[in-house]
Design an enzyme around this catalytic site. Sequence first.
Site, PDB file in Angstrom:
ATOM      1  N   HIS A  59     -28.583  -9.266  27.131  1.00 60.70           N
ATOM      2  CA  HIS A  59     -26.925  -9.176  26.797  1.00 60.70           C
ATOM      3  C   HIS A  59     -27.227 -10.394  27.015  1.00 60.70           C
ATOM      4  O   HIS A  59     -28.661 -11.268  27.317  1.00 60.70           O
ATOM      5  CB  HIS A  59     -26.642  -8.423  28.530  1.00 60.70           C
ATOM      6  N   GLY A 107      -8.496   0.049  -6.323  1.00 58.31           N
ATOM      7  CA  GLY A 107      -9.998   0.726  -7.622  1.00 58.31           C
ATOM      8  C   GLY A 107     -10.833   0.882  -8.056  1.00 58.31           C
ATOM      9  O   GLY A 107     -10.174  -0.004  -8.863  1.00 58.31           O
ATOM     10  N   VAL A 153       5.733   1.246  -6.303  1.00 60.24           N
ATOM     11  CA  VAL A 153       5.469   0.384  -6.978  1.00 60.24           C
ATOM     12  C   VAL A 153       6.534   0.959  -7.783  1.00 60.24           C
ATOM     13  O   VAL A 153       5.825   1.584  -8.735  1.00 60.24           O
ATOM     14  CB  VAL A 153       4.620  -0.903  -7.852  1.00 60.24           C
ATOM     15  N   ALA A 202     -22.397  -0.635  -3.337  1.00 61.58           N
ATOM     16  CA  ALA A 202     -23.786  -0.745  -3.528  1.00 61.58           C
ATOM     17  C   ALA A 202     -25.073  -0.065  -2.496  1.00 61.58           C
ATOM     18  O   ALA A 202     -26.041   0.851  -2.871  1.00 61.58           O
ATOM     19  CB  ALA A 202     -24.380  -2.009  -3.574  1.00 61.58           C
ATOM     20  N   GLU A 227       1.187  -1.354   0.121  1.00 64.89           N
ATOM     21  CA  GLU A 227       0.385  -0.366  -0.024  1.00 64.89           C
ATOM     22  C   GLU A 227       0.700   1.114  -0.178  1.00 64.89           C
ATOM     23  O   GLU A 227       2.241   1.423   0.549  1.00 64.89           O
ATOM     24  CB  GLU A 227      -1.142   0.216   1.522  1.00 64.89           C
TER      25      GLU A 227
END
Length: 459
Positions: A436, A263, A233, A311, A199
């Site tokens: 709970h 993306g 890269v 979406a 990344e």
Amino acid sequence: MTESTFDLVVLGGGSGGYAAALRGAELGFSVALVEEDRLGGTCLHSGCIPTKALLHAAEVAEMSRHAASIGIRASFEGIDLPGVYAYRDGVVDRLYKGLQGLVAAHDVTLVRGRGHLVSPAAVRVGEVVHSAAVAVVLATGSVARSLPGLDFGGRVLSSTQALSLPELPRSAIILGGGVIGVEFASLWRSFGVDVTIVEALPGLVPNEDRSCGRALERAFRRRGITVRTGVRVAAVEQDAKGVSVALAEGEPLEADVLLVAVGRGPRTAGMGFEEAGVTLDRGFVEVDAALRTRVPGVYAVGDVVEGLQLAHRGFQQGIFVAEEIAGLAPAPVPEAHIPRVTYSDPEVASVGLTQAQAEERLGAGRVECVEYNLAGNGKSQIIGASGFVKLVREKDGPVVGVHMVGARVGELIAEAQLAVAWEAHPGDVAPLVHAHPTQNEALGEAFLALAGKPLHTHR
């Protein structure tokens, strides 16, 4: 050339397009829905649904590996990839048939073929022009992006290609640590693949609160996923044996395949939009707050509109546009109120502003945050979930952001969305009763802490 006329012509049958068509039909419009591929679009056939089916299979694989830790005698014998694909395809097929039935039941005319906007009020499909007496809705979706000079093919994969590999790779490099990249990293690792994420930005899921990215990175490292952040890269080479990725700094990486997950871009090229007067910006359709283009009677929804490519965003925009066209004056949906979920292991779920965004907008001295660790939550202990709930509020004001990391936290985002969208103060939510034991109690505990009365948290 022949012609047919409808009130609405919707170009694109994905989440945004079919929502606009169905809601338009409910409001009394005659509707044509143009789709060149399969109804349901990327989400149903090569995005949300198939990837989440694979992620569920990955979850089952992990559970079988660790069954002994809860006293269950089970063993993990491997991945039957054709069987996994059969399960995935069964889920998709059932939803696809259901959607086809809904379109037919609403008397929406499904036009199969590639649509081309030939005027502000007409879409041509083959030799037939479908004219819109009231409005045209552009909903053509998005396509996977790559880097300049790096084409998909061979061992360089798009996310669509990665969904249907004939066999699992032994190793994979994933270029991009956003939602798509970390989801594939998670599921491939559960399937036994040696995974490395590269990344360029400083952390994973860079659009999320920084604390979420750091927590996800720690969890991935514990799972044996290699994470390289802040790295660019320089070059990619492939041959019959594998792929080699040269980095701007450091030794090159090698693996069986490279998944490019940088993306998605709007699918608007070559469809006649600009020729009909629609303004594009870097491929995205320019719209106003009511999703109207500069051409009267032409609207756009979903991934062709710049913003969150989700979406459920497109789906809600489709409903909004149909109601706007019908004169119902619906309330617009702010981007900050749209929930976001990354379905990795652990999951990341959020809505509203990150801490950094809140501090930029309000000033650092006007922002308060609290984190509640899932270690104090009973249900999280039962299912072995770790992570946290983080609330961001304006000091003495409403909650402006909710951010969560942990198993199944995506199921908690609805309450968080209500709190942010309704500008709730912590004291408004703190008295609400949470069943709970549920993970939902973690939200309640966080609101209690932010309201100044922490119970299951250390002061």
